[in-house]
Design a protein around this motif. Structure first.
Motif, PDB file in Angstrom:
ATOM      1  N   PHE A 240      16.690  -1.680   3.201  1.00 53.95           N
ATOM      2  CA  PHE A 240      15.498  -1.637   2.433  1.00 53.95           C
ATOM      3  C   PHE A 240      14.771  -2.594   3.112  1.00 53.95           C
ATOM      4  O   PHE A 240      13.404  -2.156   3.069  1.00 53.95           O
TER       5      PHE A 240
ATOM      6  N   HIS B  16       2.464  -0.008   3.247  1.00 53.85           N
ATOM      7  CA  HIS B  16       3.856   0.893   3.457  1.00 53.85           C
ATOM      8  C   HIS B  16       5.062   0.347   2.378  1.00 53.85           C
ATOM      9  O   HIS B  16       5.531   0.885   1.580  1.00 53.85           O
ATOM     10  N   PHE B  17       5.355  -1.161   2.683  1.00 50.44           N
ATOM     11  CA  PHE B  17       6.229  -1.674   1.986  1.00 50.44           C
ATOM     12  C   PHE B  17       5.931  -1.959   0.645  1.00 50.44           C
ATOM     13  O   PHE B  17       6.808  -1.936  -0.434  1.00 50.44           O
ATOM     14  N   GLN B  18       4.572  -2.544   0.300  1.00 50.19           N
ATOM     15  CA  GLN B  18       4.325  -2.634  -1.269  1.00 50.19           C
ATOM     16  C   GLN B  18       4.493  -1.299  -1.939  1.00 50.19           C
ATOM     17  O   GLN B  18       4.909  -1.153  -2.945  1.00 50.19           O
ATOM     18  N   GLU B  19       4.215  -0.042  -1.233  1.00 48.03           N
ATOM     19  CA  GLU B  19       4.425   1.318  -2.099  1.00 48.03           C
ATOM     20  C   GLU B  19       6.034   1.437  -2.155  1.00 48.03           C
ATOM     21  O   GLU B  19       6.304   1.887  -3.221  1.00 48.03           O
ATOM     22  N   LYS B  20       6.790   1.034  -1.274  1.00 48.22           N
ATOM     23  CA  LYS B  20       7.841   1.047  -1.200  1.00 48.22           C
ATOM     24  C   LYS B  20       8.684   0.234  -2.279  1.00 48.22           C
ATOM     25  O   LYS B  20       9.563   0.837  -3.164  1.00 48.22           O
ATOM     26  N   CYS B  21       8.430  -0.804  -2.649  1.00 47.63           N
ATOM     27  CA  CYS B  21       8.686  -1.916  -3.696  1.00 47.63           C
ATOM     28  C   CYS B  21       8.520  -1.246  -4.879  1.00 47.63           C
ATOM     29  O   CYS B  21       9.246  -1.248  -5.868  1.00 47.63           O
TER      30      CYS B  21
ATOM     31  N   GLU C  55      14.063  -3.242   6.255  1.00 47.66           N
ATOM     32  CA  GLU C  55      13.607  -2.602   7.511  1.00 47.66           C
ATOM     33  C   GLU C  55      13.364  -3.697   8.555  1.00 47.66           C
ATOM     34  O   GLU C  55      12.693  -3.697   9.525  1.00 47.66           O
TER      35      GLU C  55
ATOM     36  N   SER D  31      14.339  -7.651  -1.210  1.00 50.16           N
ATOM     37  CA  SER D  31      15.410  -6.651  -0.830  1.00 50.16           C
ATOM     38  C   SER D  31      16.711  -7.179  -1.363  1.00 50.16           C
ATOM     39  O   SER D  31      17.797  -6.439  -1.779  1.00 50.16           O
TER      40      SER D  31
ATOM     41  N   ARG E  25      10.180  -9.150   2.513  1.00 48.32           N
ATOM     42  CA  ARG E  25      11.146  -7.996   2.311  1.00 48.32           C
ATOM     43  C   ARG E  25      12.528  -8.360   1.957  1.00 48.32           C
ATOM     44  O   ARG E  25      13.121  -7.715   1.421  1.00 48.32           O
TER      45      ARG E  25
ATOM     46  N   THR F 274       7.884   1.856  -5.871  1.00 45.50           N
ATOM     47  CA  THR F 274       8.832   3.034  -5.811  1.00 45.50           C
ATOM     48  C   THR F 274      10.040   2.606  -6.636  1.00 45.50           C
ATOM     49  O   THR F 274      10.791   2.998  -7.581  1.00 45.50           O
ATOM     50  N   LYS F 275      10.660   1.421  -5.961  1.00 49.16           N
ATOM     51  CA  LYS F 275      12.119   1.087  -6.309  1.00 49.16           C
ATOM     52  C   LYS F 275      12.031   0.330  -7.649  1.00 49.16           C
ATOM     53  O   LYS F 275      12.845   0.516  -8.354  1.00 49.16           O
TER      54      LYS F 275
END
Length: 242
Positions: free
Chosen positions: A133, A180-185, A135, A158, A154, A187-188
């Motif tokens: 997660f 990218h990672f903000q959006e991933k967070c 990366e 994670s 990150r 989404t989680k």
């Protein structure tokens, strides 16, 4: 529905101390200055957050929202009143808090997750998920003092989302890192929200809050100004704080 967090008649007062005069001239000039000034940051507030709710705390800088989050975490305590939490609580209030700079990312996963209450075997089971997660596969065996602030975030995020907490408290940490990672967070966080975890977020990113949260509490000058569905609160906040 059972409450995850209860805040009852909470007041928080900070004492601001002035520098003590060190010379005769300073003593003569500042003889009538008080040594300490009291500042009421939160003023007799009460609220409850039910299990499974995702709630945003919003307000201008200095309104008291981050102070309230720190009291929920028991980093600091109320001057008056009581805060009760029910369930395993994880906080992401400070970037990389609890990381040892000379340990590698991998070692810090074990170190940090053990602080959150996991044993060695439980951490090992989650290790690959945490690394994936974040990366940070190619950096995971480097000392974290060599990490950028984004890489710190990150790894911290994670770990926090992989320790099976009942309550997750987040203060502006998602503002760090790339898009990218903000959006991933986020989404989680939506996944965690839908799995009945309790999440409390302090953020100035109102659009992100509207995506994740269903309820918002607007704190202003130490008082609860509005507590309602997130759209209503954010829209009113934007009207009055333009």
């Amino acid at each position: 529905m059972e409450n995850a967090i209860e805040v009852k008649n909470v007041t928080k007062v900070f004492k601001l101390f002035y520098d003590k005069p060190s010379t005769l001239k300073e003593r003569l000039v500042f003889w009538n200055k008080k040594k300490a000034e009291e500042r009421i940051v939160l003023d007799d507030i009460s609220l409850h957050i039910s299990k499974g709710e995702t709630v945003a705390l919003i307000g201008t800088n200095g309104s008291g929202k981050s102070t309230l989050l720190k009291m929920m975490t028991k980093i600091i305590y109320p001057t008056k009143g009581k805060i009760t939490t029910n369930g395993k609580l994880i906080s992401l209030l400070e970037l990389g808090a609890g990381f040892h700079p000379d340990f590698t990312g991998r070692e810090n996963i074990y170190f940090n997750a053990s602080i959150f209450g996991l044993n060695h075997e439980e951490i090992t089971k989650r290790l690959e998920d945490i690394i994936a997660f974040s990366e940070l596969e190619e950096y995971i065996d480097n000392p974290v003092r060599t990490y950028s602030s984004g890489q710190y975030m990150r790894l911290a995020f994670s770990i926090a989302i992989n320790v099976d907490a009942d309550i997750l408290l987040i203060d502006e940490i998602l503002a760090v890192g790339d898009q990218h990672f903000q959006e991933k967070c986020f989404t989680k966080l939506e996944e965690l929200r839908d799995s009945d975890k309790t999440i409390v977020i302090v953020s100035h990113s109102l659009e992100s809050i509207k995506k994740v949260c269903k309820r918002a509490i607007w704190i202003q000058n130490g008082k609860i100004c509005m507590d309602d569905k997130v759209e209503k609160v954010v829209n009113q906040y934007l009207k009055e704080c333009k």
